[in-house]
Design a protein around this motif. Structure first.
Motif, PDB file in Angstrom:
ATOM      1  N   PHE A   1       0.884  -1.349   0.138  1.00  0.00           N
ATOM      2  CA  PHE A   1      -0.285  -0.137   0.005  1.00  0.00           C
ATOM      3  C   PHE A   1       0.953   1.359   0.167  1.00  0.00           C
ATOM      4  O   PHE A   1       0.311   2.508   0.421  1.00  0.00           O
ATOM      5  CB  PHE A   1      -1.006   0.191   1.348  1.00  0.00           C
ATOM      6  CG  PHE A   1      -2.413  -0.701   0.895  1.00  0.00           C
ATOM      7  CD1 PHE A   1      -2.919  -0.121   0.944  1.00  0.00           C
ATOM      8  CD2 PHE A   1      -2.183  -1.772   0.894  1.00  0.00           C
ATOM      9  CE1 PHE A   1      -4.276  -0.881   0.513  1.00  0.00           C
ATOM     10  CE2 PHE A   1      -3.000  -2.763   0.494  1.00  0.00           C
ATOM     11  CZ  PHE A   1      -4.041  -2.315   0.533  1.00  0.00           C
ATOM     12  N   ASP A   2       1.726   1.549  -0.629  1.00  0.00           N
ATOM     13  CA  ASP A   2       2.827   2.300  -0.573  1.00  0.00           C
ATOM     14  C   ASP A   2       3.959   2.376  -2.259  1.00  0.00           C
ATOM     15  O   ASP A   2       5.255   2.059  -2.335  1.00  0.00           O
ATOM     16  CB  ASP A   2       3.842   2.614  -0.145  1.00  0.00           C
ATOM     17  CG  ASP A   2       4.638   3.752   0.205  1.00  0.00           C
ATOM     18  OD1 ASP A   2       4.472   4.419  -0.839  1.00  0.00           O
ATOM     19  OD2 ASP A   2       5.571   3.512   0.896  1.00  0.00           O
ATOM     20  N   PRO A   3       3.073   2.738  -3.278  1.00  0.00           N
ATOM     21  CA  PRO A   3       3.247   2.015  -4.802  1.00  0.00           C
ATOM     22  C   PRO A   3       4.666   2.608  -4.576  1.00  0.00           C
ATOM     23  O   PRO A   3       4.873   3.611  -4.750  1.00  0.00           O
ATOM     24  CB  PRO A   3       2.412   2.890  -5.114  1.00  0.00           C
ATOM     25  CG  PRO A   3       1.142   3.172  -5.082  1.00  0.00           C
ATOM     26  CD  PRO A   3       1.659   3.459  -3.408  1.00  0.00           C
ATOM     27  N   GLN A   4       5.700   1.773  -5.590  1.00  0.00           N
ATOM     28  CA  GLN A   4       7.285   1.813  -5.883  1.00  0.00           C
ATOM     29  C   GLN A   4       7.330   1.812  -7.100  1.00  0.00           C
ATOM     30  O   GLN A   4       6.234   0.328  -7.826  1.00  0.00           O
ATOM     31  CB  GLN A   4       8.194   1.659  -5.300  1.00  0.00           C
ATOM     32  CG  GLN A   4       8.057   1.472  -3.436  1.00  0.00           C
ATOM     33  CD  GLN A   4       8.335   3.105  -3.369  1.00  0.00           C
ATOM     34  OE1 GLN A   4       9.173   3.588  -3.552  1.00  0.00           O
ATOM     35  NE2 GLN A   4       7.604   4.130  -2.539  1.00  0.00           N
ATOM     36  N   CYS A   5       8.440   1.645  -8.120  1.00  0.00           N
ATOM     37  CA  CYS A   5       8.355   1.468  -9.383  1.00  0.00           C
ATOM     38  C   CYS A   5      10.056   1.373  -9.523  1.00  0.00           C
ATOM     39  O   CYS A   5      10.914   1.933  -8.621  1.00  0.00           O
ATOM     40  CB  CYS A   5       7.863   2.642 -10.243  1.00  0.00           C
ATOM     41  SG  CYS A   5       6.325   2.594 -10.509  1.00  0.00           S
ATOM     42  N   ALA A   6      10.450   0.750 -10.523  1.00  0.00           N
ATOM     43  CA  ALA A   6      11.670   0.167 -10.499  1.00  0.00           C
ATOM     44  C   ALA A   6      12.108  -0.251 -11.509  1.00  0.00           C
ATOM     45  O   ALA A   6      11.021  -0.438 -12.760  1.00  0.00           O
ATOM     46  CB  ALA A   6      11.732  -0.944  -9.456  1.00  0.00           C
ATOM     47  N   PHE A   7      13.466  -0.192 -11.935  1.00  0.00           N
ATOM     48  CA  PHE A   7      14.040  -0.413 -13.190  1.00  0.00           C
ATOM     49  C   PHE A   7      13.972  -1.752 -14.020  1.00  0.00           C
ATOM     50  O   PHE A   7      15.385  -2.562 -13.179  1.00  0.00           O
ATOM     51  CB  PHE A   7      14.631   0.706 -13.361  1.00  0.00           C
ATOM     52  CG  PHE A   7      14.605   1.644 -13.768  1.00  0.00           C
ATOM     53  CD1 PHE A   7      13.686   2.921 -14.785  1.00  0.00           C
ATOM     54  CD2 PHE A   7      13.992   2.413 -12.113  1.00  0.00           C
ATOM     55  CE1 PHE A   7      13.210   4.005 -14.909  1.00  0.00           C
ATOM     56  CE2 PHE A   7      13.588   4.237 -12.481  1.00  0.00           C
ATOM     57  CZ  PHE A   7      13.407   4.605 -13.171  1.00  0.00           C
ATOM     58  N   LEU A   8      13.664  -2.410 -15.069  1.00  0.00           N
ATOM     59  CA  LEU A   8      14.392  -4.076 -15.275  1.00  0.00           C
ATOM     60  C   LEU A   8      15.111  -4.175 -15.981  1.00  0.00           C
ATOM     61  O   LEU A   8      15.051  -3.062 -16.989  1.00  0.00           O
ATOM     62  CB  LEU A   8      12.850  -4.965 -15.069  1.00  0.00           C
ATOM     63  CG  LEU A   8      13.230  -6.346 -15.335  1.00  0.00           C
ATOM     64  CD1 LEU A   8      14.339  -7.115 -14.826  1.00  0.00           C
ATOM     65  CD2 LEU A   8      12.155  -7.097 -15.911  1.00  0.00           C
ATOM     66  N   ASN A   9      16.326  -5.357 -16.246  1.00  0.00           N
ATOM     67  CA  ASN A   9      16.831  -4.561 -17.139  1.00  0.00           C
ATOM     68  C   ASN A   9      17.071  -5.888 -17.576  1.00  0.00           C
ATOM     69  O   ASN A   9      16.764  -6.883 -17.483  1.00  0.00           O
ATOM     70  CB  ASN A   9      18.876  -4.880 -17.130  1.00  0.00           C
ATOM     71  CG  ASN A   9      19.583  -4.290 -18.278  1.00  0.00           C
ATOM     72  OD1 ASN A   9      19.481  -4.646 -18.844  1.00  0.00           O
ATOM     73  ND2 ASN A   9      20.978  -3.811 -17.691  1.00  0.00           N
ATOM     74  N   MET A  10      16.290  -5.349 -19.393  1.00  0.00           N
ATOM     75  CA  MET A  10      16.009  -6.585 -20.634  1.00  0.00           C
ATOM     76  C   MET A  10      17.224  -7.983 -20.300  1.00  0.00           C
ATOM     77  O   MET A  10      16.955  -8.890 -20.412  1.00  0.00           O
ATOM     78  CB  MET A  10      14.961  -6.353 -21.429  1.00  0.00           C
ATOM     79  CG  MET A  10      13.806  -5.412 -21.597  1.00  0.00           C
ATOM     80  SD  MET A  10      13.363  -4.789 -22.507  1.00  0.00           S
ATOM     81  CE  MET A  10      13.117  -5.983 -24.204  1.00  0.00           C
TER      82      MET A  10
END
Length: 846
Positions: free
Chosen positions: A126-135
């Motif tokens: 309930f604390d939205p977070q975003c990250a970066f995925l290396n393909m």
């Protein structure tokens, strides 16, 4: 005694397991490949799909993990990419009143950034977070502290896993429609990434968004070479909200489409950091003939009828109805041209006053996107729009006209959850061609249905059960002739295109509108296509069948007086269906199905006629016979309806399992009675036998429920119609003060003809239900009354409370009252008949 019982138990288990496995194999025979929980290390709750069409890698957003799957082999590329929540954050989330299951990280957003990375966002307790995925490395970027590099996901991802949400990436910028607070009471359609000054959202007004449920979004990019007017790119959002234009006591939900422009950066003074181009219109999916309107939007699929031409974009909407109490699904299609035409039309006044003259529309027109004409007038940006234009835009976001469409498909008894569309150009001759549309529909029970739409003709081609458990389909992706279908626990890959999908002559004949022809024991593309219903009937007759599409074989149903029979008529087209029946009958029509109360006058022929699409050069729809039944009276001695011939070997297995279970139960009861009798002969000096008889009364054998209630509750004959052409009769057995009430015996059968790819487990349920109802009728135990003299003798021998030294234990007393008459009941039943009367058991010491 225990050894034979154990052998019987294991034998029954093995037989029932084999029967269940055989049935499951039938329903998944057309499945190409599938991944389930066994293929992953604890990953579950798949909710988001992202397909890299260049490499064929499918990324799945799950709970606390992201997975990469190769669509060619349907095998995981690596171990799940773990992105979970620390324990202290879970504890804090639970302390705020949320469940432990929801306080996890559910990946709800996966979007390509265009630089070899994927932007991933999760609920993160309930604390939205975003990250970066290396393909390339399939790893999450790490920060300076060695942990996952994260940024806030508020406004980009919902707080709660089950909240409605949609997002789309447009030119590297993310546009979302989601809740923006912890309580889930604020809703925004926003530009969530990009320069901070350009991050704008909707106005917090019920005229803009009123308790919406977001469904889907689409980015329409204008072709620079074919854009003479210089129109701006647009983003469309689809949702259902509570209507504020209707002054009613109850909340009326309406489906909407909203539009914003890509170059919109808000106003200078009015509507600062707010959309200046936000317009919305109502979507209407209505069958004009019956007046039925479908007002709850559940899914939208966007496709271009002409690849590479944005103006040919169409939106296929999946609907249900707020007013219907049964399962119902409909599909309507809307063109981009029709939506833009409504957006360019008059504005709706939402004022609750008696003003006659609407507010004049200022110049330049509010809500329009930038184009060459506006730029020529000096409006290169939304920041230069006058305040009167922005004020009008703020007060008039809703359009007066609606985007109207008639349903392509209506199914009752079915709940569709996802829709995907493929289109095929079919040539009728050298100079004429027609487009055929195939709808791929996922159900809430893990099934995939295929429906062909050619002109005004709609044909149900295929129904396939995909998953071992009845899980809802939450994703469908079409890729290289395959359909990737996902549920919270499974991923399946099945064929999506081509005549080779249909392995039987009957299904190939139904696919005749798609140009399929049965040749050399295979379904192959024909040289020419045909949409005439007569050609479909001729193709069916060539399959050495007695039935055509509009001339089904008549089915005989043997019924008993007093039954209520529900005769199904599969209505695929939204056009109406009518019934022909005997003149003296007791019937009630439930949409396309017919309920008949069986009497001597109601016996006879019942025929269902449905209005189908146009044929050849006809302008009017024509009636087509969809179902025909012959009701005949059977002998009263038969305990239920006769099972249909199909699937009788499966019924035999179930009947054998039930019979052996009954025998085993009888032996078990006999063993318990013998032990009880043995205990009786043991001396007990604490209580006399006289006292034991007084306490137990006439009850000879302890038993929790009475045998009558045990049998009646053990055979529920209630069945539910699934909409795939099943016959449903209900079995009711009600008792009031010991008097029997109304009853009915259930039958189910598959109205589809032959093994044509439809779900085939209906026949098994048919025979099982019939056999079970028959056994239930035959196993009724006659409860005999105790002779009056015996009852009086027992009552005279019962001591008063004072003589017994206190009150009787409530549990023992209730047990004694519930045990009376069991010996007489068992003696009347052959299976449980014992060689000698049972002796009364003495009461143990208190």
């Amino acid at each position: 005694m225990s050894a034979p019982g154990g052998v019987i138990f294991w034998l029954l288990s093995v037989l029932c397991f084999l029967a269940g496995s055989w049935t499951a194999t039938l329903s998944t025979g057309d499945l190409f490949s599938m991944l389930g929980p066994k293929n992953y290390t604890g990953a579950a709750n798949f909710s988001t799909f992202l397909l890299d069409r260049s490499s064929g890698v499918l990324y799945l957003g799950a709970r606390d993990a992201i997975l990469a799957v190769d669509t060619k082999s349907l095998a995981p590329k690596s171990n799940p990419i773990v992105w979970d929540v620390p324990d202290e954050k879970k504890t804090s989330c639970v302390g705020k009143g949320k469940t432990e299951g929801d306080c996890r990280n559910y990946i709800r957003l996966l979007e390509f950034l265009g630089d070899g990375r994927i932007y991933a966002c999760g609920t993160y307790a309930f604390d939205p977070q975003c990250a970066f995925l290396n393909m390339s490395s399939l790893t999450l970027e790490q920060g300076e502290d060695g942990g996952v590099r994260m940024e806030t996901g508020k406004g980009k991802c919902p707080f709660e896993p089950s909240q409605h949400y949609t997002a789309v990436m447009a030119g590297g910028t993310l546009y979302t429609a989601a809740t923006s607070n912890f309580l889930g009471t604020l809703f925004d359609i926003s530009r969530a990434t990009g320069p901070v000054l350009e991050r704008i959202r909707t106005e917090r007004s019920i005229n803009w968004l009123s308790d919406p449920e977001f469904v889907s979004s689409a980015f329409i990019h204008q072709d620079e070479l074919n854009n003479p007017t210089g129109e701006d790119d647009k983003i469309y959002f689809f949702f259902t909200e509570v209507a504020k234009e209707y002054d009613l006591y109850m909340k009326v939900k309406v489906p909407r489409v909203a539009r914003v422009c890509k170059s919109d950066v808000g106003g200078m003074k009015t509507l600062q950091k707010r959309w200046t181009t936000f317009l919305k219109a109502q979507l209407v999916c209505e069958d004009r003939a019956s007046g039925q309107r479908y007002n709850i939007l559940t899914d939208v699929f966007t496709t271009q009828h002409t690849p590479g031409d944005p103006s040919s974009t169409h939106f296929y909407g999946l609907f249900t109805s707020q007013w219907e109490h049964e399962e119902l699904s409909a599909v309507c299609v809307y063109s981009l041209a029709d939506i833009n035409r409504v957006m360019d039309g008059p504005f709706k006044e939402l004022r609750k006053t008696c003003e006659i003259n609407p507010e004049p529309v200022p110049t330049p027109r509010p809500g329009q996107c930038l184009n060459n004409a506006l730029r020529a007038e000096g409006f290169e940006s939304s920041l230069k729009l006058p305040d009167k234009v922005l004020t009008f835009m703020r007060d008039h976001p809703l359009m007066e006209n609606s985007v109207i469409a008639a349903p392509l498909l209506v199914r009752r008894g079915i709940t569709y959850t996802k829709v995907a569309v493929t289109r095929t150009a079919m040539g009728l001759d050298e100079n004429q061609s027609v487009a055929a549309t195939v709808l791929h529909l996922g159900t809430d029970r893990g099934e995939l249905h295929r429906v062909a739409v050619v002109g005004q003709n709609t044909t149900l081609l295929h129904e396939m059960a995909l998953f071992p458990t009845q899980e809802p389909v939450n994703n469908i992706l079409l890729y290289k002739g395959q359909a990737l279908v996902g549920s919270p626990l499974y991923l399946a890959r099945v064929g999506a295109e081509g005549c080779s999908l249909y392995s039987s002559c009957e299904v190939c004949a139904l696919a005749r509108p798609l140009g399929c022809v049965w040749k050399d024991n295979a379904c192959n593309p024909g040289l020419t296509g045909a949409i005439q219903g007569e050609d479909v009937e001729n193709a069916l007759r060539k399959c050495d069948r007695r039935v055509g599409l509009c001339s089904p074989a008549q089915r005989e149903l043997r019924v008993s007086l007093g039954l209520r029979v529900l005769l199904p008529c599969v209505q695929v087209s939204p056009r109406s269906c009518t019934w022909e029946h005997p003149p003296h009958r007791h019937t009630r029509q439930h949409h396309s199905d017919l309920e008949v109360t069986v009497t001597e006058e109601s016996l006879g022929t019942y025929t269902c006629h449905c209005q189908e699409g146009v044929q050849g050069g006809q302008k009017e729809s024509h009636p087509c016979v969809r179902a025909s039944y012959q009701l005949t009276l059977e002998s009263p001695s038969v305990g239920g309806a006769v099972a249909l011939s199909k699937g009788r070997h499966v019924v035999a297995v179930y009947i054998f399992c039930f019979s052996m279970g009954a025998v085993f139960g009888g032996f078990l009861l006999h063993f318990l009675f013998r032990r009880c009798k043995t205990r009786q002969h043991r001396p007990d000096h604490s209580l006399s036998s006289e006292k034991g008889r007084d306490l137990l009364g006439s009850s000879a054998t302890p038993q929790s429920p009475s045998s009558a209630s045990l049998l009646s509750e053990g055979f529920p004959i209630t069945e539910k119609r699934t909409g795939n052409g099943t016959l449903l009769l209900t079995h009711h057995h009600n008792k009031t003060n010991g008097h029997p009430g109304s009853y009915g015996i259930g039958i189910r059968y598959d109205s589809n003809h032959g093994n044509n790819g439809y779900a085939n487990n209906t026949n098994s349920n048919t025979a099982l239900t019939s056999a079970t109802s028959s056994v239930a009728e035959g196993l009724k135990l006659q409860v005999q009354e105790m002779p009056i003299d015996v009852r009086r003798g027992v009552e005279r021998g019962r001591p008063e409370e004072g003589e017994r030294g206190g009150e009787v234990d409530e549990e023992d007393e209730g047990l004694g009252e519930g045990l009376g008459g069991l010996e007489e009941e068992l003696a009347g039943f052959t299976l449980f008949r014992l060689p000698a009367p049972l002796a009364q058991c003495e009461e143990s010491s208190i």
